[in-house]
Write a protein that holds these residues in place. Structure first.
Motif, PDB file in Angstrom:
ATOM      1  N   ILE A 205      52.761  20.148 -12.924  1.00 42.52           N
ATOM      2  CA  ILE A 205      52.074  21.112 -13.784  1.00 42.52           C
ATOM      3  C   ILE A 205      52.033  22.481 -13.126  1.00 42.52           C
ATOM      4  N   ASN A 206      52.378  23.494 -13.895  1.00 38.38           N
ATOM      5  CA  ASN A 206      52.426  24.857 -13.394  1.00 38.38           C
ATOM      6  C   ASN A 206      51.436  25.716 -14.182  1.00 38.38           C
ATOM      7  N   GLY A 207      51.849  26.226 -15.313  1.00 37.41           N
ATOM      8  CA  GLY A 207      50.970  27.073 -16.110  1.00 37.41           C
ATOM      9  C   GLY A 207      49.920  26.254 -16.853  1.00 37.41           C
TER      10      GLY A 207
ATOM     11  N   CYS B 196      44.529  37.276 -20.151  1.00 35.51           N
ATOM     12  CA  CYS B 196      43.470  36.984 -21.111  1.00 35.51           C
ATOM     13  C   CYS B 196      43.684  37.801 -22.377  1.00 35.51           C
ATOM     14  N   ALA B 197      43.248  37.248 -23.491  1.00 35.72           N
ATOM     15  CA  ALA B 197      43.287  37.989 -24.743  1.00 35.72           C
ATOM     16  C   ALA B 197      42.352  39.198 -24.647  1.00 35.72           C
ATOM     17  N   ASP B 198      42.715  40.270 -25.287  1.00 37.52           N
ATOM     18  CA  ASP B 198      41.903  41.492 -25.227  1.00 37.52           C
ATOM     19  C   ASP B 198      40.477  41.246 -25.701  1.00 37.52           C
ATOM     20  N   SER B 199      40.322  40.337 -26.645  1.00 38.12           N
ATOM     21  CA  SER B 199      38.999  40.104 -27.231  1.00 38.12           C
ATOM     22  C   SER B 199      38.025  39.453 -26.254  1.00 38.12           C
ATOM     23  N   VAL B 200      38.534  38.870 -25.177  1.00 37.85           N
ATOM     24  CA  VAL B 200      37.658  38.180 -24.224  1.00 37.85           C
ATOM     25  C   VAL B 200      37.789  38.702 -22.810  1.00 37.85           C
ATOM     26  N   LYS B 201      38.683  39.648 -22.583  1.00 42.12           N
ATOM     27  CA  LYS B 201      39.051  40.044 -21.233  1.00 42.12           C
ATOM     28  C   LYS B 201      37.861  40.452 -20.385  1.00 42.12           C
ATOM     29  N   ALA B 202      36.898  41.123 -20.928  1.00 37.80           N
ATOM     30  CA  ALA B 202      35.767  41.597 -20.133  1.00 37.80           C
ATOM     31  C   ALA B 202      34.672  40.552 -20.003  1.00 37.80           C
ATOM     32  N   ARG B 203      34.838  39.413 -20.687  1.00 37.61           N
ATOM     33  CA  ARG B 203      33.745  38.426 -20.729  1.00 37.61           C
ATOM     34  C   ARG B 203      34.123  37.052 -20.202  1.00 37.61           C
ATOM     35  N   PHE B 204      35.386  36.677 -20.326  1.00 38.98           N
ATOM     36  CA  PHE B 204      35.824  35.345 -19.919  1.00 38.98           C
ATOM     37  C   PHE B 204      36.664  35.433 -18.638  1.00 38.98           C
ATOM     38  N   THR B 205      36.563  34.399 -17.807  1.00 40.25           N
ATOM     39  CA  THR B 205      37.361  34.315 -16.591  1.00 40.25           C
ATOM     40  C   THR B 205      37.968  32.927 -16.471  1.00 40.25           C
ATOM     41  N   ILE B 206      39.279  32.874 -16.275  1.00 41.09           N
ATOM     42  CA  ILE B 206      39.965  31.605 -16.067  1.00 41.09           C
ATOM     43  C   ILE B 206      40.206  31.417 -14.579  1.00 41.09           C
ATOM     44  N   SER B 207      40.063  30.174 -14.124  1.00 40.08           N
ATOM     45  CA  SER B 207      40.328  29.849 -12.723  1.00 40.08           C
ATOM     46  C   SER B 207      40.802  28.407 -12.659  1.00 40.08           C
ATOM     47  N   ARG B 208      41.282  27.992 -11.503  1.00 37.23           N
ATOM     48  CA  ARG B 208      41.731  26.615 -11.353  1.00 37.23           C
ATOM     49  C   ARG B 208      41.523  26.143  -9.940  1.00 37.23           C
ATOM     50  N   ASP B 209      41.381  24.828  -9.807  1.00 30.92           N
ATOM     51  CA  ASP B 209      41.267  24.152  -8.514  1.00 30.92           C
ATOM     52  C   ASP B 209      42.338  23.079  -8.504  1.00 30.92           C
ATOM     53  N   ASN B 210      43.448  23.351  -7.836  1.00 30.08           N
ATOM     54  CA  ASN B 210      44.576  22.422  -7.857  1.00 30.08           C
ATOM     55  C   ASN B 210      44.260  21.122  -7.133  1.00 30.08           C
ATOM     56  N   ALA B 211      43.368  21.156  -6.172  1.00 34.01           N
ATOM     57  CA  ALA B 211      42.984  19.929  -5.474  1.00 34.01           C
ATOM     58  C   ALA B 211      42.291  18.959  -6.432  1.00 34.01           C
TER      59      ALA B 211
ATOM     60  N   ILE C 172      46.749  30.899 -16.718  1.00 34.54           N
ATOM     61  CA  ILE C 172      46.749  31.087 -15.269  1.00 34.54           C
ATOM     62  C   ILE C 172      47.954  30.385 -14.657  1.00 34.54           C
ATOM     63  N   SER C 173      48.497  30.987 -13.611  1.00 30.12           N
ATOM     64  CA  SER C 173      49.624  30.400 -12.910  1.00 30.12           C
ATOM     65  C   SER C 173      49.155  29.310 -11.956  1.00 30.12           C
ATOM     66  N   TRP C 174      50.116  28.596 -11.366  1.00 28.26           N
ATOM     67  CA  TRP C 174      49.754  27.522 -10.437  1.00 28.26           C
ATOM     68  C   TRP C 174      48.966  28.067  -9.247  1.00 28.26           C
TER      69      TRP C 174
ATOM     70  N   TYR D  11      40.732  24.466 -26.701  1.00 31.65           N
ATOM     71  CA  TYR D  11      41.736  23.514 -26.245  1.00 31.65           C
ATOM     72  C   TYR D  11      42.320  23.956 -24.904  1.00 31.65           C
ATOM     73  N   CYS D  12      42.516  22.980 -24.048  1.00 30.48           N
ATOM     74  CA  CYS D  12      43.199  23.190 -22.781  1.00 30.48           C
ATOM     75  C   CYS D  12      44.667  22.814 -22.968  1.00 30.48           C
ATOM     76  N   ALA D  13      45.555  23.556 -22.322  1.00 35.93           N
ATOM     77  CA  ALA D  13      46.980  23.288 -22.411  1.00 35.93           C
ATOM     78  C   ALA D  13      47.614  23.433 -21.037  1.00 35.93           C
ATOM     79  N   ALA D  14      48.705  22.691 -20.829  1.00 33.31           N
ATOM     80  CA  ALA D  14      49.397  22.750 -19.544  1.00 33.31           C
ATOM     81  C   ALA D  14      50.886  22.514 -19.753  1.00 33.31           C
ATOM     82  N   ASP D  15      51.668  23.000 -18.799  1.00 32.84           N
ATOM     83  CA  ASP D  15      53.117  22.814 -18.877  1.00 32.84           C
ATOM     84  C   ASP D  15      53.715  22.888 -17.485  1.00 32.84           C
ATOM     85  N   ASP D  16      54.923  22.339 -17.350  1.00 32.38           N
ATOM     86  CA  ASP D  16      55.641  22.441 -16.082  1.00 32.38           C
ATOM     87  C   ASP D  16      56.184  23.854 -15.870  1.00 32.38           C
ATOM     88  N   GLY D  17      56.293  24.614 -16.922  1.00 37.70           N
ATOM     89  CA  GLY D  17      56.817  25.955 -16.841  1.00 37.70           C
ATOM     90  C   GLY D  17      55.744  26.977 -16.507  1.00 37.70           C
ATOM     91  N   PRO D  18      56.115  28.251 -16.457  1.00 37.57           N
ATOM     92  CA  PRO D  18      55.162  29.305 -16.103  1.00 37.57           C
ATOM     93  C   PRO D  18      54.101  29.527 -17.170  1.00 37.57           C
TER      94      PRO D  18
END
Length: 123
Positions: A31-33, A60-75, A51-53, A95-102
């Motif tokens: 899983i990457n992106g 982020c979409a412009d409508s949420v950019k100042a309010r939402f933050t995406i992060s990840r914990d690969n461990a 978010i990248s790996w 919905y959460c989504a994932a792919d092997d690509g970017p």
């Protein structure tokens, strides 16, 4: 196959905060992106954040950019969406989504999807 399970949705008043989590299991080693999308009743699914790996690449979409933050914990194979200053128009199934690509902002590029978690913001 990878499986994605979202959690953290609920009912919150306008101006409040929620933190969504998405845990990946199964075939996760490629899983990457990862991303969040949302769909409100009667509307099309729309991009929220991605978010990248490494976590260094984010969008982020412009409508949420100042309010939402995406992060990840690969461990933990988990991606998060911190949502602050919520508005009634943020009400949707997230919905959460994932792919092997970017990471991208296009739903069609993601192979794996969760079942969604409801977020309701009252005015």
């Amino acid at each position: 196959q990878a499986q994605l399970v979202e959690s953290g949705g609920g009912l919150v008043q306008a101006g409040g905060s929620l933190r969504l989590s998405c845990a990946a299991s199964g075939r996760t080693f490629n899983i990457n992106g990862m991303a969040w999308f949302r769909q409100a009743p009667g509307k099309e699914r729309e991009f929220v954040a991605a978010i990248s790996w490494s976590g260094r690449g984010r969008d982020c979409a412009d409508s949420v950019k100042a309010r939402f933050t995406i992060s990840r914990d690969n461990a933990k194979n988990t991606v998060y969406l911190q949502m602050n200053s919520l508005k009634p128009e943020d009400t949707a199934v997230y919905y959460c989504a994932a792919d092997d690509g970017p990471y991208t902002c296009y739903a069609r590029t993601y192979t794996y999807w969760g079942q969604g978690t409801q977020v309701t913001v009252s005015s």
